[in-house]
Design a protein around this motif. Structure first.
Motif, short mmCIF file in Angstrom:
data_model
loop_
_atom_site.label_atom_id
_atom_site.label_comp_id
_atom_site.label_asym_id
_atom_site.label_seq_id
_atom_site.Cartn_x
_atom_site.Cartn_y
_atom_site.Cartn_z
N THR A 181 0.85 -1.19 0.00
CA THR A 181 0.00 0.00 0.00
C THR A 181 0.89 1.25 0.00
N GLY A 182 0.28 2.39 -0.10
CA GLY A 182 1.02 3.65 -0.11
C GLY A 182 1.79 3.89 1.17
N SER A 183 1.25 3.41 2.30
CA SER A 183 1.91 3.59 3.59
C SER A 183 2.96 2.52 3.87
N GLY A 184 3.11 1.56 2.92
CA GLY A 184 4.15 0.54 3.08
C GLY A 184 3.68 -0.75 3.71
N LYS A 185 2.39 -0.84 4.02
CA LYS A 185 1.87 -2.08 4.59
C LYS A 185 1.60 -3.08 3.46
N LEU A 186 1.51 -4.36 3.83
CA LEU A 186 1.25 -5.41 2.83
C LEU A 186 -0.22 -5.78 2.82
N LYS A 187 -0.80 -5.78 1.62
CA LYS A 187 -2.20 -6.13 1.44
C LYS A 187 -2.27 -7.56 0.91
N ARG A 188 -3.23 -8.33 1.41
CA ARG A 188 -3.38 -9.72 0.98
C ARG A 188 -4.86 -10.06 0.86
N ASN A 189 -5.15 -11.11 0.09
CA ASN A 189 -6.51 -11.62 0.00
C ASN A 189 -6.70 -12.70 1.05
N LYS A 190 -7.94 -12.90 1.45
CA LYS A 190 -8.25 -13.89 2.48
C LYS A 190 -8.35 -15.30 1.88
N ALA A 191 -8.11 -16.29 2.71
CA ALA A 191 -8.17 -17.69 2.30
C ALA A 191 -9.58 -18.24 2.53
N TYR A 192 -9.79 -19.51 2.21
CA TYR A 192 -11.04 -20.25 2.45
C TYR A 192 -12.20 -19.77 1.58
N LYS A 193 -11.90 -19.35 0.35
CA LYS A 193 -12.96 -18.88 -0.54
C LYS A 193 -12.99 -19.67 -1.85
N SER A 194 -12.29 -20.79 -1.93
CA SER A 194 -12.17 -21.48 -3.21
C SER A 194 -13.15 -22.63 -3.41
N HIS A 195 -13.46 -23.39 -2.38
CA HIS A 195 -14.37 -24.52 -2.54
C HIS A 195 -15.06 -24.82 -1.21
N ILE A 196 -16.01 -25.76 -1.24
CA ILE A 196 -16.88 -26.09 -0.09
C ILE A 196 -17.58 -24.81 0.41
N LEU A 197 -18.22 -24.13 -0.53
CA LEU A 197 -18.86 -22.86 -0.20
C LEU A 197 -20.31 -23.01 0.23
N THR A 198 -20.89 -24.19 0.03
CA THR A 198 -22.31 -24.36 0.35
C THR A 198 -22.59 -24.28 1.84
N LYS A 199 -21.68 -24.75 2.66
CA LYS A 199 -21.90 -24.72 4.11
C LYS A 199 -21.50 -23.40 4.76
N LYS A 200 -20.84 -22.52 4.00
CA LYS A 200 -20.44 -21.22 4.54
C LYS A 200 -21.57 -20.21 4.33
N THR A 201 -21.78 -19.36 5.31
CA THR A 201 -22.87 -18.39 5.22
C THR A 201 -22.54 -17.31 4.20
N THR A 202 -23.57 -16.66 3.72
CA THR A 202 -23.40 -15.58 2.74
C THR A 202 -22.56 -14.45 3.33
N LYS A 203 -22.80 -14.15 4.59
CA LYS A 203 -22.05 -13.09 5.28
C LYS A 203 -20.57 -13.43 5.34
N ARG A 204 -20.27 -14.68 5.66
CA ARG A 204 -18.88 -15.13 5.75
C ARG A 204 -18.18 -15.05 4.40
N LYS A 205 -18.88 -15.50 3.34
CA LYS A 205 -18.31 -15.46 2.00
C LYS A 205 -18.09 -14.03 1.53
#
Length: 65
Positions: free
Chosen positions: A17-41
């Protein structure tokens, strides 16, 4: 002294980022999505900052980022 090599796998996953921090994407979004709530996804879509405890190691892995 030779140039340092960037770990390419990490370079594809992190952005600085501009301030020098590292930005990353979150894990656990690739498969087995049916049991995860919409809010969580929905919250998994958003990017977040890398934890401060890992920041020092990540900067060493990514010397030119």
């Amino acid at each position: 002294m030779p140039k340092m090599k960037t770990k390419r796998a990490a370079a594809k996953r992190f952005k600085v980022t501009g301030s020098g921090k590292l930005k990353r994407n979150k894990a656990y979004k690739s498969h087995i999505l049916t049991k995860k709530t919409t809010k969580r996804k929905r919250n998994l879509r958003k990017a977040t900052m890398t934890d401060a405890t890992n920041e020092k190691v990540m900067k060493k892995i990514l010397p030119y980022l």
